[in-house]
Enzyme design. Sequence first.
Site, short mmCIF file in Angstrom:
data_model
loop_
_atom_site.label_atom_id
_atom_site.label_comp_id
_atom_site.label_asym_id
_atom_site.label_seq_id
_atom_site.Cartn_x
_atom_site.Cartn_y
_atom_site.Cartn_z
N ASP A 66 6.71 10.07 8.08
CA ASP A 66 6.42 8.67 7.77
C ASP A 66 5.55 8.16 8.91
OD1 ASP A 66 6.44 5.88 7.51
OD2 ASP A 66 8.38 5.93 6.48
N TYR A 158 -2.59 -6.35 2.59
CA TYR A 158 -3.49 -5.19 2.53
C TYR A 158 -4.85 -5.52 3.15
CZ TYR A 158 -5.69 -1.07 0.28
OH TYR A 158 -6.33 0.12 0.02
N ALA A 161 -4.50 -5.60 6.90
CA ALA A 161 -4.34 -4.25 7.46
C ALA A 161 -5.67 -3.50 7.45
CB ALA A 161 -3.29 -3.47 6.67
N ILE A 191 -11.03 3.48 -6.64
CA ILE A 191 -11.06 4.94 -6.79
C ILE A 191 -9.92 5.34 -7.73
CG2 ILE A 191 -10.95 7.15 -5.54
CD1 ILE A 191 -13.35 5.35 -4.66
P1 NAP Z 1 -2.01 7.35 -3.32
O1 NAP Z 1 -2.57 8.17 -4.43
O2 NAP Z 1 -0.95 6.36 -3.60
O3 NAP Z 1 -1.51 8.35 -2.16
C1 NAP Z 1 -0.95 7.81 -0.98
C2 NAP Z 1 -0.69 8.91 0.01
O4 NAP Z 1 -0.14 8.32 1.20
C3 NAP Z 1 0.33 9.93 -0.48
O5 NAP Z 1 -0.01 11.19 0.03
C4 NAP Z 1 1.64 9.43 0.15
O6 NAP Z 1 2.61 10.46 0.37
C5 NAP Z 1 1.12 8.91 1.48
N1 NAP Z 1 1.98 7.91 2.11
C6 NAP Z 1 2.41 6.73 1.59
N2 NAP Z 1 3.19 6.08 2.49
C7 NAP Z 1 3.26 6.88 3.59
C8 NAP Z 1 3.91 6.78 4.84
N3 NAP Z 1 4.67 5.72 5.17
N4 NAP Z 1 3.77 7.80 5.73
C9 NAP Z 1 3.02 8.88 5.42
N5 NAP Z 1 2.37 9.03 4.25
C10 NAP Z 1 2.50 8.05 3.34
O7 NAP Z 1 -3.17 6.53 -2.58
P2 NAP Z 1 -4.75 6.74 -2.57
O8 NAP Z 1 -5.33 5.91 -3.65
O9 NAP Z 1 -5.10 8.18 -2.49
O10 NAP Z 1 -5.11 6.00 -1.19
C11 NAP Z 1 -5.31 6.72 0.02
C12 NAP Z 1 -5.90 5.75 1.05
O11 NAP Z 1 -7.11 5.21 0.54
C13 NAP Z 1 -4.99 4.56 1.37
O12 NAP Z 1 -5.09 4.25 2.73
C14 NAP Z 1 -5.58 3.45 0.51
O13 NAP Z 1 -5.29 2.19 1.04
C15 NAP Z 1 -7.04 3.80 0.60
N6 NAP Z 1 -7.83 3.23 -0.48
C16 NAP Z 1 -7.60 3.56 -1.79
C17 NAP Z 1 -8.37 2.99 -2.78
C18 NAP Z 1 -8.18 3.30 -4.24
O14 NAP Z 1 -8.82 2.64 -5.07
N7 NAP Z 1 -7.36 4.26 -4.60
C19 NAP Z 1 -9.39 2.09 -2.43
C20 NAP Z 1 -9.60 1.78 -1.09
C21 NAP Z 1 -8.82 2.36 -0.12
P3 NAP Z 1 3.66 10.92 -0.81
O15 NAP Z 1 2.87 11.75 -1.79
O16 NAP Z 1 4.68 11.74 -0.13
O17 NAP Z 1 4.18 9.67 -1.43
#
Ligand code: NAP
Length: 250
Positions: A66, A158, A161, A191
């Site tokens: 975490d 968000y 952050a 995304i």
């Molecule tokens: P996602 O599919 O929800 O995946 C989140 C990942 O973070 C998973 O691997 C999860 O692990 C891990 N995670 C969550 N809480 C955690 C913690 N406390 N400690 C360690 N790992 C943790 O999210 P995503 O869309 O790929 O997003 C990845 C990053 O891109 C994030 O920082 C998000 O804010 C950023 N982002 C995403 C978008 C978008 O549109 N998707 C846009 C802008 C920015 P588990 O699999 O074990 O749960």
Amino acid sequence: MDQKQLRDNTAIVTGGSRGIGRAIVLALSGQGADCAFTYTAHQEAAEALADEIRALGQRALPIRLDVRDFEGAKTMIEQVKGEFGRLDILVNNAGITRDRSLMGMSREDWADVIDTDLTGVFNTTRACIITFLKQKRGNVVNVSSVSGIRPMAGQVNYAAAKAGIIGFTKSLAQEVAPYNVRVNAVAPGFIETDMTSLLGEKFRDKALQQIPLGRFGTAGEVAQAVLFLVSEASHYITGQVLQIDGGLGM
Ligand code: NAP
């Protein structure tokens, strides 16, 4: 001749088990990096990814961590250095959302997002920076968001952050540049991942109208930008925020 850009490099990607983090891990290992990556809940997905990395001929190290855990981050860095013998790249990707209007936002909604998305970046970077400074080599990429640049309503936690990550990136980039350590950020727009799969049809349609390229992006498209920032192709770039958003945040 081996043309892989990251041959002999080792990387840590936080939140590597799914979505954007998973695509980053595959892009880095596809270019020759040994990859450690963290996850919290999805162990099966993490083990499947480790098998994929090994199939690419690289070493893999899935770690349950975490990112809110300051001491755990220190232990992880020691574990990776012990296993791989070196550390070159840190990608701070782990992140969550708890979107709601401010008047409905609990103390927990606020703290969960700030602690994971912003303090998590502090914890892991703090744990590995001494290694990077001592070896006079290192590369950090932080995953911010278009929400940190051009936020929407309903996500003050968000947006704060992700804007915080940009300030962190620019300040640290100046601090460590004399040691040949680079620090950059990417700011994805919408995304296609689990994070955006929960958005309602109406919201998606409205979002699509605001994206000049007219579609959501893929995790692989973000991973290519991260690959550029950790490779030698970008060796004169530090303190920058690269937007991968189809033009949304311009
Ligand atoms: P996602 O599919 O929800 O995946 C989140 C990942 O973070 C998973 O691997 C999860 O692990 C891990 N995670 C969550 N809480 C955690 C913690 N406390 N400690 C360690 N790992 C943790 O999210 P995503 O869309 O790929 O997003 C990845 C990053 O891109 C994030 O920082 C998000 O804010 C950023 N982002 C995403 C978008 C978008 O549109 N998707 C846009 C802008 C920015 P588990 O699999 O074990 O749960």
